[in-house]
Design an enzyme around this catalytic site. Structure first.
Site: not given
Ligand code: NOJ
Length: 517
Positions: A204, A264
């Site tokens: 993440d 991500e």
């Molecule tokens: C990316 C995640 O995919 C999302 O759902 C989340 O709110 C944020 N990061 C914060 O962790």
């Protein structure tokens, strides 16, 4: 037979939004046992791996992306024994299991943050996060102008007057990755799950973990345009120091052959993206360009060319995704109704014809649109400027069977988000019985993607096509034709392997795609 260690280079990975996939205990929230009970569905679908969104103990302010203990299971979702059973049963079916990890921040209920609040400014407990004095004569202005990726300032003030940084909600304080304790604890978390047997991670906010020590102001324009973002100075994200952190993570994974991490990484700067996935760093980086490109053959072709070139330049596989739990479902993005569904089906064939790794989001194989939600029904604390409001519209539980909500998702009456009655014709049960359904389109496409020799090669080339269309050719000979124009077009000669809508008299309908050899 030894298993291929580089399975992740060509995998189709299915994202399970754990709350919304399947509920086993009647509380209306999906859980690990629910997933375990549906593994045969995933096997029949033909995916190689799953990505489970966070299931760790959490106050659930951001549906689990606020982690209070990264090395356990929240009772809402099960326990460690259930996780181990799920892992073993998935492996028994040849399905790899990757899990979400959240290194950028913790929950404010994490023992570290609680200790930081109870400790004075300058203490080692505060040094795990980003505590700073405020600006102005009374220190009552935030330390800099950073905004949260959700809404409002990225700083919250505590009782003794200091401020702490949170790129997301105030309940998600950012960790300070220049502190070796933070690095060591995250590596411990990775090993904890690797020792249990997981096959990899989705990381993440992998682009946000490093911040410059002096926390300079950002250009406020960076807030409002994710695609043009690289043109504006934004020290919140994509700092060079982050690459070294990923090298550290890679060294841990290299101790466990056959495991992989995908970050991500929100960047549309190709050079920057390739830095993240250069040798010795992340195995894969999420590429969101396809998800943000409208249904237009020329624009899609340009997006595909760019998204192929960046990873290939560093020897990493490209990745493709049309949606996830943070963006609108593609059926709704492409116009909803019949047109939205037809385009989403066409795009499934485009995506699944591409070389590299495909990430599917649970429910897209059923052609689900966004769910109708009122503001009161939404639980999402975020919803960013780019996400057009609540992200919960794309997180409605999956319809499995029957004619009325909760469509077999739970044995209880209620589901954590309401399910629309209109989904009666989108259930797995109905679609399994209908050979022309979207579910079968995905099943057929996944089988061909995996087994057909024409699907080989790392690159694609483009053949002549009528206006509003493209013909994309894999090295192995597969051709994917997309028609985004508003008139039927002649298909090139060849045998049609699969089509997203009926091919009549050799013509491909508007809003459709076909595979030929
Ligand atoms: C990316 C995640 O995919 C999302 O759902 C989340 O709110 C944020 N990061 C914060 O962790």
């Amino acid at each position: 037979m030894t298993e291929a260690l580089d399975w992740w280079r060509t995998a189709t990975v299915y994202q399970i939004y754990v709350r919304s996939f399947a509920d086993s205990n009647g509380d209306g929230v999906g859980d690990l046992e629910g997933i375990r009970s549906r593994l045969d569905y995933l096997k029949d679908l033909g995916v190689d791996a799953v990505w489970l969104t966070p299931f760790y103990p959490s106050p659930m302010v951001d549906n689990g992306y606020d982690v209070a203990d990264p090395r356990d299971v929240d009772p809402l979702f099960g326990d460690l024994a259930t996780f181990d059973r799920l892992l073993a049963d998935a492996h028994a079916r040849g399905i790899k299991v990757t899990v979400d990890v959240v290194p950028n921040h913790t929950s404010s209920q994490h023992p570290w943050f609680q200790a930081a609040l109870a400790s004075p400014p300058g203490s080692p407990e505060r040094a795990r996060y980003w505590f700073r004095d405020g600006k102005g004569p009374d220190g009552d202005e935030p330390p800099n102008n950073w905004q949260s990726c959700f809404k409002g300032p990225a700083w919250t003030r505590v009782a003794d007057g200091q401020w702490y940084l949170h790129l997301f909600t105030p309940e998600q304080p950012d960790l300070n990755w220049s502190n070796p304790e933070v690095v060591a604890d995250f590596h411990r978390t990775l090993r904890f799950w690797l020792d249990r047997g997981v096959d990899g991670f989705r990381i993440d906010v992998a682009h946000g973990m490093a911040k410059p020590a002096d926390l300079p102001d950002m250009d406020p324009r960076a807030m409002f345009n994710v695609v043009e973002h690289a043109n504006y100075y934004d020290p919140r994200l994509n700092n060079e120091g982050v690459l070294e952190l990923h090298e550290g993570i890679r060294r841990v994974l290299d101790e466990y052959p056959g495991t992989a991490a995908i970050g991500e990484v929100w960047t549309f700067d190709d050079e920057q993206m390739s830095q993240y996935i250069a040798p010795g760093r992340l195995h894969l980086g999420f590429d969101f360009r396809l998800a943000l490109t409208e249904f237009d053959a020329d624009k899609l072709r340009a997006a595909i060319d760019r998204s192929l070139a960046a990873p290939l330049s560093v020897g990493a596989p490209p990745t493709w995704t049309l949606s996830n739990h943070d963006v609108w479902r593609q059926v709704s993005r492409y116009g909803d109704g019949e047109i939205g569904l037809a385009r989403a089906r066409a795009m499934a064939l485009v995506e699944l014809a591409l070389p590299g790794v495909v990430y599917l989001y649970n429910g897209e194989e059923l052609g689900l649109p966004n769910g109708p939600l009122t503001e009161e029904q939404s639980t999402d604390p975020g919803g960013t400027s780019d996400m057009q409001g609540s992200r919960d519209v794309a997180r409605i539980p999956l319809p499995w069977s029957g004619d009325m909500p909760p469509f077999g998702f739970t044995t209880g009456q209620r589901t954590w988000l309401p399910m629309p009655v209109e989904w009666a014709d989108r259930t797995v049960e109905k679609q399994e019985a209908d050979r022309s359904s979207t579910l079968w389109l995905y099943r057929d496409a996944l089988r061909l993607r995996k087994t057909h020799p024409a699907m080989s090669g790392d690159t694609v080339s483009w053949e002549d096509a009528p206006p509003g269309c493209f013909v994309m050719r894999r090295e192995g000979g597969l051709r994917c034709v997309l028609n985004s124009s508003d008139a039927p077009v002649d298909l090139p000669p060849g045998e049609v392997l699969l089509a997203s809508s009926q091919v009549q008299d050799g013509k491909l309908q508007p809003n459709a795609a076909a595979w030929l050899v």
